[in-house]
Design a protein around this motif. Structure first.
Motif, mmCIF file in Angstrom:
data_model
loop_
_atom_site.group_PDB
_atom_site.id
_atom_site.type_symbol
_atom_site.label_atom_id
_atom_site.label_comp_id
_atom_site.label_asym_id
_atom_site.label_seq_id
_atom_site.Cartn_x
_atom_site.Cartn_y
_atom_site.Cartn_z
ATOM 1 N N ASN A 1 0.833 -1.207 0.000
ATOM 2 C CA ASN A 1 0.000 0.000 0.000
ATOM 3 C C ASN A 1 0.868 1.258 0.000
ATOM 4 N N ARG B 1 -12.585 1.963 0.397
ATOM 5 C CA ARG B 1 -11.447 2.642 -0.244
ATOM 6 C C ARG B 1 -11.694 4.128 -0.226
ATOM 7 N N SER C 1 -11.995 4.559 -4.996
ATOM 8 C CA SER C 1 -12.178 3.203 -5.526
ATOM 9 C C SER C 1 -11.517 3.024 -6.894
ATOM 10 N N SER D 1 -7.807 2.743 -6.569
ATOM 11 C CA SER D 1 -7.427 1.469 -5.958
ATOM 12 C C SER D 1 -7.509 0.339 -6.994
ATOM 13 N N GLY E 1 -9.398 -3.795 -2.074
ATOM 14 C CA GLY E 1 -10.116 -3.162 -0.960
ATOM 15 C C GLY E 1 -10.214 -4.078 0.245
#
Ligand code: ADP
Length: 458
Positions: free
Chosen positions: A360, A407, A410, A413, A420
């Protein structure tokens, strides 16, 4: 009871006691010549019969009283009682006295039993996990247990019920219970609070119309958590289907194009196959994460028992993530204590935790950023932080980041290959290790994801 011999002797003594003064007077009169010797025996004998009758009557009455007391106290036979300190007396008061002693003892025993039953009931009432209220007439709170005080966040409840709950449907149900229209009922309602609470109330009318008036027992059952769980389950299924449906729709669309209009377009084939591969990988990653999450949830209650060197875990993570970090032009630096740090855990799951966090950090940090993994110990716990120089996360998202499929952005991501589910997996693994995940972030500066775990030796 006294034996007949004792009874006879006492009666004789009693008769003697009554007759003796008469005899003395009779002899005195005889001595002074005021009574003829013919009458002296008659005078002395006169009180004997009434004395016998009186004695018999007294004995009968006293026995009746003693018997009543025995029965009232539910006690054993009087002969079984010790007679310490009892003097023989003319009248059969010893039976009565013994009965009184027994009666007193029996009363004391009954009082003690009642007290201990009351203590037990009070303790039980306070230990009930659900809030319980006892209401007197006019919705007055007569008693509340510890759970109720905690539920309403007060040290003691008192006064009118409306001081604590004003829900109209609930109050209507209470009034109906008072009137006996619907004496026992269950009603669900929501308490409007900063965080609304969904509650089921069970109302029972005790039908006790003593001096103290009507009484209702109200039990509350907080349904908020179970409702939230239900909602989460529904949301989870909807989210998972949605996450799978999107790549599936792209796959179907690509296949239709390949079979149809682009059948003979070789240049398009390459583009579509690449797209299909990416979507298949996305679906595969999603299924891997979902399975991993459910697997972790199943084992969450069983604490791992291996002795794990945290430095070795982080070295491994650095190796796993190396290719990706090089591709992105970012670097990962480990800042570890000189002494190895051991924790009780599961090597593979801890690897999963730090791989997710470092991945991440790589995804959401700025170009050429350096990601630092810092380990600090304080004798009982270890804090392993993944620090990035990224865009940071706004305060309002922080508490929800570990929810499944939550998220901040979204689209971003998904484009970065995220499902998620990463932080949800991290949270469950950390909680299986009896640890905590702390997230702090400053928008525009970066984030710190800290895993706090107990040290192996502590
Ligand atoms: P994802 O697969 O989307 O990365 P995660 O559960 O790992 O799912 O993370 C949830 C969300 O938290 C991400 O979509 C992202 O918005 C945010 N997030 C996680 N880590 C970071 C980070 N280091 N910096 C900024 N945002 C982050």
């Amino acid at each position: 009871m006294l034996n007949s011999n004792g009874y006879l002797w006492r009666m004789l003594a009693f008769v003697l006691a009554i007759t003796l003064p008469v005899a003395i007077v009779a002899f005195w009169l005889l001595d002074h010549g005021q009574l003829s010797p013919d009458y002296i025996m008659l005078l002395i004998a006169t009180p004997v019969l009434p004395a016998c009758l009186l004695y018999a009557k007294l004995v009968r009455d006293m026995r009746a009283v003693a018997l009543r007391m025995e029965q009232a106290a539910g006690m054993s036979s009087i002969e079984e009682e010790p007679r310490d300190g009892l003097q023989a007396s003319l009248l059969p008061v010893d039976n009565l006295f013994l009965a009184m002693q027994q009666y007193r003892r029996s009363l004391q025993r009954m009082l003690k039993e009642a007290q201990s039953r009351q203590d037990e009931a009070s303790l039980l009432f306070d230990m009930l996990p659900d809030p319980v209220l006892v209401l007197g007439s006019e919705r007055r709170i007569r008693r509340s247990n510890a759970a109720a005080n905690q539920f309403f966040n007060v040290s003691e409840m008192g006064g009118k019920l409306t001081g604590f709950m004003r829900n109209p449907a609930f109050l209507k149900a209470i009034d109906a219970a008072y009137e006996g229209v619907i004496p026992d009922q269950r009603i669900e309602f929501t308490i409007a609070d900063a965080i609304p609470r969904h509650v089921a109330a069970y109302i029972v009318n005790l039908k006790d119309e003593s001096n103290e008036g009507l009484r209702l027992i109200v039990t509350l059952h907080d349904l908020t958590a179970s409702r939230r769980m239900q909602q989460m389950r529904v949301d989870f299924v909807a989210n998972a289907s949605h996450e799978l449906r999107t790549p599936l729709a792209i796959l179907i669309g690509a296949l239709e194009t390949l079979i149809g209009p682009a059948r003979n377009d070789l240049a398009a084939h390459q583009r579509f196959f690449t797209m299909m591969q990416a979507q298949s990988l996305r679906m595969s990653q999603l299924i891997t994460d979902l399975l991993s999450l459910s697997q972790i949830e199943v084992n969450e209650h069983s604490r791992p028992s291996d002795r794990v060197n945290l430095g070795a875990v982080l070295d491994g993570v650095k190796g796993l993530i190396k290719a990706k970090s090089v591709d992105l032009g970012k670097c990962v630096r480990l800042d570890l204590p000189v002494q190895p740090v051991f924790i009780t855990g599961d090597f593979d799951q801890l690897t999963q935790v730090f791989t997710n966090l470092v991945d991440n950090a790589l995804k959401y940090s700025r170009e050429n950023a350096e990601i630092i993994v810092r380990v600090v110990t304080d004798g009982t716990t270890v804090r392993a932080s993944v620090l990035d120089e990224g865009e940071g996360i706004a305060e309002e998202h922080l508490s929800r980041l570990t929810e499944r499929f939550y998220r901040v952005d979204s689209d971003r991501s998904r484009k970065l290959g995220g499902t998620g589910l990463g932080l949800a997996i991290v949270k469950h693994i950390v909680s299986r290790h009896r640890g905590q995940l702390e997230i702090t972030s400053v928008v525009g500066k970066g984030s710190a994801f800290t895993v706090k775990l107990p040290l192996s030796d502590s």
